[in-house]
Design a protein around this motif. Sequence first.
Motif, mmCIF file in Angstrom:
data_model
loop_
_atom_site.group_PDB
_atom_site.id
_atom_site.type_symbol
_atom_site.label_atom_id
_atom_site.label_comp_id
_atom_site.label_asym_id
_atom_site.label_seq_id
_atom_site.Cartn_x
_atom_site.Cartn_y
_atom_site.Cartn_z
ATOM 1 N N LEU A 62 2.493 -20.507 -99.109
ATOM 2 C CA LEU A 62 2.650 -20.919 -97.708
ATOM 3 C C LEU A 62 1.570 -20.235 -96.852
ATOM 4 C CD1 LEU A 62 6.539 -20.480 -97.396
ATOM 5 C CD2 LEU A 62 5.284 -22.551 -98.005
ATOM 6 N N GLY A 63 1.451 -20.708 -95.629
ATOM 7 C CA GLY A 63 0.607 -20.006 -94.654
ATOM 8 C C GLY A 63 -0.867 -20.376 -94.672
ATOM 9 N N VAL A 64 -1.257 -21.325 -95.512
ATOM 10 C CA VAL A 64 -2.683 -21.677 -95.546
ATOM 11 C C VAL A 64 -3.045 -22.508 -94.308
ATOM 12 C CG1 VAL A 64 -4.535 -22.752 -96.895
ATOM 13 C CG2 VAL A 64 -2.661 -21.574 -98.066
ATOM 14 N N HIS A 65 -2.117 -23.380 -93.910
ATOM 15 C CA HIS A 65 -2.339 -24.177 -92.686
ATOM 16 C C HIS A 65 -1.142 -23.969 -91.756
ATOM 17 C CE1 HIS A 65 -5.584 -26.133 -94.814
ATOM 18 N NE2 HIS A 65 -4.749 -26.418 -95.801
ATOM 19 N N PRO A 66 -0.994 -22.785 -91.198
ATOM 20 C CA PRO A 66 0.189 -22.524 -90.382
ATOM 21 C C PRO A 66 0.148 -23.294 -89.065
ATOM 22 C CG PRO A 66 -1.324 -20.705 -90.226
ATOM 23 C CD PRO A 66 -1.937 -21.674 -91.193
ATOM 24 N N THR A 67 1.323 -23.674 -88.586
ATOM 25 C CA THR A 67 1.340 -24.482 -87.359
ATOM 26 C C THR A 67 2.145 -23.815 -86.246
ATOM 27 O OG1 THR A 67 3.226 -25.589 -88.340
ATOM 28 C CG2 THR A 67 1.100 -26.736 -88.492
ATOM 29 N N VAL A 68 2.839 -22.729 -86.578
ATOM 30 C CA VAL A 68 3.666 -22.101 -85.535
ATOM 31 C C VAL A 68 3.265 -20.642 -85.343
ATOM 32 C CG1 VAL A 68 5.735 -23.542 -85.667
ATOM 33 C CG2 VAL A 68 5.437 -21.718 -87.325
ATOM 34 N N ARG A 69 3.685 -20.105 -84.184
ATOM 35 C CA ARG A 69 3.332 -18.712 -83.894
ATOM 36 C C ARG A 69 4.588 -17.859 -83.774
ATOM 37 N NH1 ARG A 69 -1.917 -17.468 -82.730
ATOM 38 N NH2 ARG A 69 -1.132 -15.431 -82.156
ATOM 39 N N LEU A 70 4.448 -16.630 -84.239
ATOM 40 C CA LEU A 70 5.549 -15.671 -84.114
ATOM 41 C C LEU A 70 5.448 -15.064 -82.714
ATOM 42 C CD1 LEU A 70 7.665 -14.378 -86.145
ATOM 43 C CD2 LEU A 70 6.106 -12.448 -86.239
ATOM 44 N N ARG A 71 6.592 -15.021 -82.031
ATOM 45 C CA ARG A 71 6.590 -14.518 -80.665
ATOM 46 C C ARG A 71 6.177 -13.028 -80.612
ATOM 47 N NH1 ARG A 71 11.463 -16.072 -76.817
ATOM 48 N NH2 ARG A 71 11.275 -17.884 -78.140
ATOM 49 N N GLY A 72 5.405 -12.667 -79.594
ATOM 50 C CA GLY A 72 5.075 -11.252 -79.368
ATOM 51 C C GLY A 72 3.897 -10.757 -80.193
ATOM 52 N N LEU A 73 3.135 -11.664 -80.777
ATOM 53 C CA LEU A 73 1.999 -11.235 -81.595
ATOM 54 C C LEU A 73 0.773 -12.084 -81.255
ATOM 55 C CD1 LEU A 73 1.674 -9.061 -83.706
ATOM 56 C CD2 LEU A 73 2.128 -10.758 -85.456
ATOM 57 N N PRO A 74 -0.076 -11.579 -80.318
ATOM 58 C CA PRO A 74 -1.189 -12.399 -79.848
ATOM 59 C C PRO A 74 -2.310 -12.600 -80.875
ATOM 60 C CG PRO A 74 -1.140 -10.277 -78.707
ATOM 61 C CD PRO A 74 0.055 -10.312 -79.590
ATOM 62 N N LYS A 84 6.168 -4.427 -85.980
ATOM 63 C CA LYS A 84 7.062 -4.332 -84.812
ATOM 64 C C LYS A 84 7.555 -5.709 -84.394
ATOM 65 C CE LYS A 84 5.986 -0.185 -82.315
ATOM 66 N NZ LYS A 84 4.829 0.366 -81.648
ATOM 67 N N ALA A 85 6.621 -6.680 -84.325
ATOM 68 C CA ALA A 85 7.001 -8.042 -83.901
ATOM 69 C C ALA A 85 8.004 -8.647 -84.876
ATOM 70 C CB ALA A 85 5.754 -8.924 -83.793
ATOM 71 N N LEU A 86 7.818 -8.396 -86.170
ATOM 72 C CA LEU A 86 8.750 -8.952 -87.164
ATOM 73 C C LEU A 86 10.124 -8.305 -86.998
ATOM 74 C CD1 LEU A 86 6.395 -8.965 -90.302
ATOM 75 C CD2 LEU A 86 7.344 -10.986 -89.183
ATOM 76 N N ALA A 87 10.116 -6.979 -86.811
ATOM 77 C CA ALA A 87 11.393 -6.275 -86.644
ATOM 78 C C ALA A 87 12.080 -6.735 -85.359
ATOM 79 C CB ALA A 87 11.165 -4.764 -86.641
ATOM 80 N N SER A 88 11.300 -6.914 -84.272
ATOM 81 C CA SER A 88 11.954 -7.344 -83.023
ATOM 82 C C SER A 88 12.467 -8.765 -83.112
ATOM 83 C CB SER A 88 11.068 -7.260 -81.787
ATOM 84 O OG SER A 88 9.997 -6.490 -81.960
ATOM 85 N N SER A 89 11.941 -9.558 -84.046
ATOM 86 C CA SER A 89 12.503 -10.915 -84.147
ATOM 87 C C SER A 89 13.692 -10.939 -85.107
ATOM 88 C CB SER A 89 11.436 -11.930 -84.535
ATOM 89 O OG SER A 89 10.868 -11.580 -85.761
ATOM 90 N N GLY A 90 14.198 -9.753 -85.433
ATOM 91 C CA GLY A 90 15.467 -9.667 -86.171
ATOM 92 C C GLY A 90 15.319 -9.700 -87.681
ATOM 93 N N LYS A 91 14.078 -9.624 -88.180
ATOM 94 C CA LYS A 91 13.889 -9.654 -89.630
ATOM 95 C C LYS A 91 13.947 -8.234 -90.190
ATOM 96 C CE LYS A 91 10.961 -13.595 -88.792
ATOM 97 N NZ LYS A 91 11.977 -14.608 -88.940
ATOM 98 N N PHE A 92 14.380 -8.120 -91.443
ATOM 99 C CA PHE A 92 14.369 -6.816 -92.100
ATOM 100 C C PHE A 92 12.966 -6.630 -92.680
ATOM 101 C CE2 PHE A 92 14.997 -3.703 -95.397
ATOM 102 C CZ PHE A 92 15.859 -2.799 -94.791
ATOM 103 N N VAL A 93 12.297 -5.550 -92.256
ATOM 104 C CA VAL A 93 10.893 -5.353 -92.644
ATOM 105 C C VAL A 93 10.751 -4.261 -93.706
ATOM 106 C CG1 VAL A 93 8.576 -4.756 -91.802
ATOM 107 C CG2 VAL A 93 10.109 -6.114 -90.371
ATOM 108 N N ASN A 146 8.147 -22.717 -92.711
ATOM 109 C CA ASN A 146 9.132 -22.610 -93.795
ATOM 110 C C ASN A 146 9.124 -21.229 -94.434
ATOM 111 O OD1 ASN A 146 9.878 -25.381 -93.669
ATOM 112 N ND2 ASN A 146 7.888 -25.855 -94.596
ATOM 113 N N GLY A 147 8.303 -20.323 -93.905
ATOM 114 C CA GLY A 147 8.179 -19.007 -94.507
ATOM 115 C C GLY A 147 8.598 -17.913 -93.540
ATOM 116 N N ILE A 148 7.608 -17.134 -93.083
ATOM 117 C CA ILE A 148 7.914 -15.967 -92.238
ATOM 118 C C ILE A 148 8.756 -16.347 -91.010
ATOM 119 C CG2 ILE A 148 6.840 -14.227 -90.724
ATOM 120 C CD1 ILE A 148 4.665 -13.952 -92.941
ATOM 121 N N LEU A 149 8.482 -17.523 -90.421
ATOM 122 C CA LEU A 149 9.232 -17.903 -89.219
ATOM 123 C C LEU A 149 10.746 -17.869 -89.455
ATOM 124 C CD1 LEU A 149 8.762 -18.939 -86.252
ATOM 125 C CD2 LEU A 149 9.345 -21.191 -87.155
#
Length: 261
Positions: free
Chosen positions: A128-140, A168-177, A149-152
Amino acid sequence: MYGIPASHPRYRSLLLRAHMAEEMERGLIVPEGLIAHGRGEAFDYIIGEKTMPFAAKAERAAAAHLLLAKCPVISVNGNVAALASKEVATLASSLPSLKVEVNLFHRTPARAELVADRLRSAGVREILGVHPTVRLRGLPSDRGWVDQNGILVADTVLVPLEDGDRAKALASSGKFVIAVDLNPLSRTARAADLPIIDELKRALVRVNSSVISLKRRRSAWARIVETTDGQELRRQALAHMADRLKRLARGSSQEQPPRAR
Ligand code: PTJ
């Protein structure tokens, strides 16, 4: 190999450096990746270039977390692909629920393809992630580009050789890092729920062995997770490094700096 005499006391380390330099010429890793590698080497030198008990415990807990997760993802950047594509592929085949996602700080479409090709040749089936189409919030930065279908949608993310902002952004979006980082002082290690203070290849091999041995012991997973305090293990790593340096400074013959690898 590479004109490095096999008798050199740091032969393996020099070989790995030459391999990383070659990977940079191919464009798989960026020049900054060589600097990151050197920083990792320095911390590993202080740790003693072997897996210590605080890391072994974190690696077993990482396996339990990955087994418990509904949607676990391992994030792969240039350095990870250059150092441990085979180990990523082995882990993904031991744990079929684990998704493998390319995520780059210095993203170009060509580099994303190079990383994916390397993973594919190592045996990873779906990338996954070769042609990503979405952005994770809080990470410019470009690291914010993720696969829908992956990290999001992941609940647990294994992030080796990571950048603190992203952890930090992954942890703040509620994921276990779960991070793998030889530097216990890094922002990544401090932000992660479970920092593994060990060398990437050693860490992935051990996480994989624990996944295999824990697979049939479902009843053990929750107990392992509940009894592991990631930040306490990080502090143990720091204490180990401080103690080891003190012993070396006293000239203890038992504690020589690492030599042959
Ligand atoms: O491929 P890209 O474009 O995504 O870029 C990747 C790099 C590595 C350049 C990027 O992630 C970066 O700049 O990383 P940092 O912020 O330098 O952090 C890398 C961390 O990994 C440092 O704390 C190093 O100590 C640590 N590290 C380096 N090599 C290893 C390692 N930890 C475990 N195993 C290693 N082999």
